[in-house]
Scaffold this active site. Sequence first.
Site, PDB file in Angstrom:
ATOM      1  N   PRO A 216     -18.792   1.194  -4.719  1.00 43.68           N
ATOM      2  CA  PRO A 216     -19.699   1.027  -3.573  1.00 43.68           C
ATOM      3  C   PRO A 216     -20.849   0.070  -3.874  1.00 43.68           C
ATOM      4  O   PRO A 216     -21.341   0.034  -5.001  1.00 43.68           O
ATOM      5  CB  PRO A 216     -20.223   2.449  -3.338  1.00 43.68           C
ATOM      6  CG  PRO A 216     -19.234   3.359  -3.987  1.00 43.68           C
ATOM      7  CD  PRO A 216     -18.609   2.586  -5.114  1.00 43.68           C
TER       8      PRO A 216
ATOM      9  N   TYR B 299       0.853  -1.194   0.000  1.00 46.13           N
ATOM     10  CA  TYR B 299       0.000   0.000   0.000  1.00 46.13           C
ATOM     11  C   TYR B 299       0.888   1.243   0.000  1.00 46.13           C
ATOM     12  O   TYR B 299       1.498   1.592   1.009  1.00 46.13           O
ATOM     13  CB  TYR B 299      -0.941   0.012   1.209  1.00 46.13           C
ATOM     14  CG  TYR B 299      -1.896  -1.163   1.274  1.00 46.13           C
ATOM     15  CD1 TYR B 299      -2.163  -1.937   0.140  1.00 46.13           C
ATOM     16  CD2 TYR B 299      -2.543  -1.497   2.447  1.00 46.13           C
ATOM     17  CE1 TYR B 299      -3.047  -3.011   0.195  1.00 46.13           C
ATOM     18  CE2 TYR B 299      -3.434  -2.569   2.505  1.00 46.13           C
ATOM     19  CZ  TYR B 299      -3.663  -3.321   1.381  1.00 46.13           C
ATOM     20  OH  TYR B 299      -4.533  -4.379   1.441  1.00 46.13           O
TER      21      TYR B 299
HETATM   22  N1  LIG Z   1      -6.205  -9.078   0.573  1.00 46.18           N
HETATM   23  C1  LIG Z   1      -6.412  -8.299  -0.442  1.00 46.18           C
HETATM   24  O1  LIG Z   1      -6.080  -8.632  -1.577  1.00 46.18           O
HETATM   25  C2  LIG Z   1      -7.097  -6.981  -0.210  1.00 46.18           C
HETATM   26  C3  LIG Z   1      -7.623  -6.286  -1.303  1.00 46.18           C
HETATM   27  C4  LIG Z   1      -8.274  -5.096  -1.046  1.00 46.18           C
HETATM   28  C5  LIG Z   1      -8.396  -4.615   0.246  1.00 46.18           C
HETATM   29  N2  LIG Z   1      -7.858  -5.287   1.286  1.00 46.18           N
HETATM   30  C6  LIG Z   1      -8.019  -4.804   2.685  1.00 46.18           C
HETATM   31  O2  LIG Z   1      -9.395  -4.665   2.953  1.00 46.18           O
HETATM   32  C7  LIG Z   1      -9.651  -3.374   3.496  1.00 46.18           C
HETATM   33  C8  LIG Z   1     -11.054  -2.927   3.122  1.00 46.18           C
HETATM   34  O3  LIG Z   1     -11.167  -2.782   1.741  1.00 46.18           O
HETATM   35  P1  LIG Z   1     -11.319  -1.378   1.015  1.00 46.18           P
HETATM   36  O4  LIG Z   1     -10.912  -0.276   1.929  1.00 46.18           O
HETATM   37  O5  LIG Z   1     -10.610  -1.468  -0.268  1.00 46.18           O
HETATM   38  O6  LIG Z   1     -12.853  -1.321   0.657  1.00 46.18           O
HETATM   39  P2  LIG Z   1     -14.192  -1.098   1.512  1.00 46.18           P
HETATM   40  O7  LIG Z   1     -13.910  -1.130   2.961  1.00 46.18           O
HETATM   41  O8  LIG Z   1     -15.196  -1.999   0.949  1.00 46.18           O
HETATM   42  O9  LIG Z   1     -14.628   0.368   1.062  1.00 46.18           O
HETATM   43  C9  LIG Z   1     -13.808   1.470   1.229  1.00 46.18           C
HETATM   44  C10 LIG Z   1     -14.454   2.614   0.465  1.00 46.18           C
HETATM   45  O10 LIG Z   1     -15.688   2.955   1.094  1.00 46.18           O
HETATM   46  C11 LIG Z   1     -15.698   4.332   1.427  1.00 46.18           C
HETATM   47  N3  LIG Z   1     -16.353   4.465   2.728  1.00 46.18           N
HETATM   48  C12 LIG Z   1     -16.021   3.847   3.888  1.00 46.18           C
HETATM   49  N4  LIG Z   1     -16.876   4.198   4.871  1.00 46.18           N
HETATM   50  C13 LIG Z   1     -17.765   5.059   4.318  1.00 46.18           C
HETATM   51  C14 LIG Z   1     -18.865   5.775   4.838  1.00 46.18           C
HETATM   52  N5  LIG Z   1     -19.251   5.664   6.111  1.00 46.18           N
HETATM   53  N6  LIG Z   1     -19.558   6.587   3.972  1.00 46.18           N
HETATM   54  C15 LIG Z   1     -19.198   6.699   2.689  1.00 46.18           C
HETATM   55  N7  LIG Z   1     -18.150   6.040   2.146  1.00 46.18           N
HETATM   56  C16 LIG Z   1     -17.440   5.230   2.954  1.00 46.18           C
HETATM   57  C17 LIG Z   1     -14.246   4.759   1.490  1.00 46.18           C
HETATM   58  O11 LIG Z   1     -14.132   6.107   1.129  1.00 46.18           O
HETATM   59  P3  LIG Z   1     -13.634   7.218   2.204  1.00 46.18           P
HETATM   60  O12 LIG Z   1     -12.162   7.080   2.292  1.00 46.18           O
HETATM   61  O13 LIG Z   1     -14.078   8.504   1.580  1.00 46.18           O
HETATM   62  O14 LIG Z   1     -14.339   6.926   3.483  1.00 46.18           O
HETATM   63  C18 LIG Z   1     -13.614   3.852   0.433  1.00 46.18           C
HETATM   64  O15 LIG Z   1     -13.721   4.435  -0.838  1.00 46.18           O
HETATM   65  C19 LIG Z   1      -8.543  -2.504   2.925  1.00 46.18           C
HETATM   66  O16 LIG Z   1      -8.367  -1.329   3.652  1.00 46.18           O
HETATM   67  C20 LIG Z   1      -7.377  -3.459   2.963  1.00 46.18           C
HETATM   68  O17 LIG Z   1      -6.782  -3.405   4.254  1.00 46.18           O
HETATM   69  C21 LIG Z   1      -7.234  -6.474   1.073  1.00 46.18           C
END
Ligand SMILES: NC(=O)c1ccc[n+]([C@@H]2O[C@H](COP(=O)([O-])OP(=O)(O)OC[C@H]3O[C@@H](n4cnc5c(N)ncnc54)[C@H](OP(=O)(O)O)[C@@H]3O)[C@@H](O)[C@H]2O)c1
Length: 290
Positions: A222, A66
């Site tokens: 989303p 990251y």
């Molecule tokens: N193992 C893997 O291959 C892999 C792949 C992807 C991700 N990950 C891990 O999984 C975690 C979660 O995934 P992710 O962060 O990609 O996706 P997510 O949690 O599904 O969604 C994050 C998105 O949602 C928005 N968001 C979050 N809370 C919100 C709210 N209350 N209202 C409006 N928008 C909101 C965020 O924007 P804002 O910043 O504007 O809130 C961001 O754009 C990552 O942080 C990472 O640690 C692992």
Amino acid sequence: MSTLSISLPGGTWALGDLTVTRFGYGAMQLAGPWVMGPPADRDGALAVLREAADLGITHIDTSGAYGPHITNQLIREALHPYSGSLRIVTKVGAVRDQEGGWPPARRPEDLRRAVHENLRDLGLETLDVVNLRLGDAQGPRSGSLAEAFETLVELQRQGLIRHLGVSNATAEQVAEARSIAPIVCVQNMYNLAHRQDDELIDELAEQGIAYVPFFPLGGFTPLQSSALTAVASRLEATPMSVALAWLLRRSPNILLIPGTSSVAHLRENVAGAGLPLSDEDLAELDEIGR
Ligand SMILES: NC(=O)c1ccc[n+]([C@@H]2O[C@H](COP(=O)([O-])OP(=O)(O)OC[C@H]3O[C@@H](n4cnc5c(N)ncnc54)[C@H](OP(=O)(O)O)[C@@H]3O)[C@@H](O)[C@H]2O)c1
């Protein structure tokens, strides 16, 4: 750590001998656009991490990929020296290319380098949990993980890693990893609309292994569903709250790591995950991914 953790929705879970709050925080969104480079708002990123700790969250998910390196360095700057209860879960097995792609890097020398870089950037002597990230940006790919996983087991024996997990893995790869060494978690893509791992989640629950869905809110796209919107408006809640509350109810071994770069969204998500869902709500939501 703060006694506030008691009020986090979902309670706690044991990753081996390490207790974490089921409501965790995914740090990927703290890097720059498309998870490359530094954040536009560096102080804001540090504030999100400090807020997570203040809320009592004891599970932070990260990766050296990251930024690369940026997110781990932010975690160190915001939270080091770490509270005794904070657990940082990282992953190795992919790097970044000039175009922002995520090419696999799973040769033994790649994995050894990645583990040492995580230790350096996070300021740790032992990593709490390391996930071997398999597959590619399109999802899991079948194939043996033995050589890569055995390399991590060797690093675990050297005391550099406490517990192991796998990510972006097929059910066969989870079974193969478990035939080599114990794992404490599986981190795959899963949410209300993507239910491909339903069976795996139930099997892991029986074995006491955590399932940690990435993209719990849909990730870069989303979650959108008329049924989700309908339930959310009936409950006077946001779709994000409903999606997180549903995951906590789906199975006791599910740990949440929603990502956000906003303190306000982090607070909203903590409050939202505690939303009570009736059997009627659950039945309606269950239909989305069917
Ligand atoms: N193992 C893997 O291959 C892999 C792949 C992807 C991700 N990950 C891990 O999984 C975690 C979660 O995934 P992710 O962060 O990609 O996706 P997510 O949690 O599904 O969604 C994050 C998105 O949602 C928005 N968001 C979050 N809370 C919100 C709210 N209350 N209202 C409006 N928008 C909101 C965020 O924007 P804002 O910043 O504007 O809130 C961001 O754009 C990552 O942080 C990472 O640690 C692992």
